[in-house]
Design an enzyme around this catalytic site. Sequence first.
Site, PDB file in Angstrom:
ATOM      1  N   SER A  16      42.596  52.116  48.200  1.00 42.36           N
ATOM      2  CA  SER A  16      41.381  52.634  48.819  1.00 42.36           C
ATOM      3  C   SER A  16      41.715  53.909  49.584  1.00 42.36           C
ATOM      4  O   SER A  16      42.178  54.872  49.002  1.00 42.36           O
ATOM      5  CB  SER A  16      40.756  51.566  49.733  1.00 42.36           C
ATOM      6  OG  SER A  16      39.490  52.003  50.193  1.00 42.36           O
ATOM      7  N   THR A  17      41.547  53.916  50.895  1.00 40.76           N
ATOM      8  CA  THR A  17      41.806  55.113  51.698  1.00 40.76           C
ATOM      9  C   THR A  17      43.246  55.591  51.507  1.00 40.76           C
ATOM     10  O   THR A  17      44.179  54.817  51.686  1.00 40.76           O
ATOM     11  CB  THR A  17      41.596  54.801  53.191  1.00 40.76           C
ATOM     12  OG1 THR A  17      40.459  53.952  53.309  1.00 40.76           O
ATOM     13  CG2 THR A  17      41.384  56.057  53.992  1.00 40.76           C
ATOM     14  N   HIS A  43      38.815  52.583  45.200  1.00 40.38           N
ATOM     15  CA  HIS A  43      37.479  52.652  45.793  1.00 40.38           C
ATOM     16  C   HIS A  43      37.048  54.118  45.798  1.00 40.38           C
ATOM     17  O   HIS A  43      37.641  54.942  46.475  1.00 40.38           O
ATOM     18  CB  HIS A  43      37.493  52.143  47.242  1.00 40.38           C
ATOM     19  CG  HIS A  43      37.843  50.696  47.353  1.00 40.38           C
ATOM     20  ND1 HIS A  43      38.292  50.134  48.522  1.00 40.38           N
ATOM     21  CD2 HIS A  43      37.802  49.686  46.445  1.00 40.38           C
ATOM     22  CE1 HIS A  43      38.508  48.834  48.323  1.00 40.38           C
ATOM     23  NE2 HIS A  43      38.229  48.549  47.068  1.00 40.38           N
ATOM     24  N   MET A 136      41.827  50.608  53.596  1.00 41.34           N
ATOM     25  CA  MET A 136      41.208  49.912  54.722  1.00 41.34           C
ATOM     26  C   MET A 136      40.683  48.557  54.249  1.00 41.34           C
ATOM     27  O   MET A 136      40.295  48.410  53.097  1.00 41.34           O
ATOM     28  CB  MET A 136      40.032  50.756  55.211  1.00 41.34           C
ATOM     29  CG  MET A 136      39.645  50.547  56.665  1.00 41.34           C
ATOM     30  SD  MET A 136      38.215  51.590  57.054  1.00 41.34           S
ATOM     31  CE  MET A 136      38.946  53.216  56.949  1.00 41.34           C
ATOM     32  N   ASP A 139      40.459  44.096  50.631  1.00 45.10           N
ATOM     33  CA  ASP A 139      40.186  43.923  49.204  1.00 45.10           C
ATOM     34  C   ASP A 139      41.521  43.835  48.462  1.00 45.10           C
ATOM     35  O   ASP A 139      42.387  44.682  48.639  1.00 45.10           O
ATOM     36  CB  ASP A 139      39.365  45.108  48.679  1.00 45.10           C
ATOM     37  CG  ASP A 139      38.867  44.899  47.258  1.00 45.10           C
ATOM     38  OD1 ASP A 139      38.778  43.733  46.817  1.00 45.10           O
ATOM     39  OD2 ASP A 139      38.569  45.910  46.595  1.00 45.10           O
TER      40      ASP A 139
END
Length: 194
Positions: A16-17, A43, A136, A139
């Site tokens: 993600s991030t 993401h 973050m 998940d």
Amino acid sequence: AGPRLADLEVVVIGASTGGPVALQRVLTQLPAGFPVPVLVVQHMPASFTPAFAERLNELCQVRVREAAENDLLRPGEVLLAPGGRHLGVRGRAGALCVYTYEGASDHFYKPSVDIAFREVAELAPRGALGIVLTGMGADGAKGAQALKERGCWVWSQDEASSVIYGMPAAVAKAGLSDQVLPLDEVGEALAHLR
């Protein structure tokens, strides 16, 4: 002992991030003939994934493209989950293909790492490696649990090299990581699997 290449049907990477840079650093380490298909769940909004796949394809020796309906999982190829849709896997051992779907809105992230991991765990028991990179939230943790229950392998990125130590932390703290690796060693470890 880690996973053996001969046993692996698929590698699934979730991020993600900080993921786009992390994925670039991992995937550029893979040789052109990398013998295992790779699925990537990052993401990202739908409008960004085609360009991201193209950019990775230019930089990597393996072929990278955005996953399309019924794409077969092929060695030396990386399929990037399209933004805004979940990525699933169907088929049977040796002939797995991907599909994408809208899915219920109770999943905050689309695509969801948990969903991709769970689907892979069911279709490639003992034959998958899940890797959770910077991001973050959590998940991937439930999905990692599913992978471990099916005898698969899980690696996670270490805290020092993560932009945000959320997703990999959730996996490591749950005791689900077979290996916790600095980012620069993830691609190297993959490339050196025997």
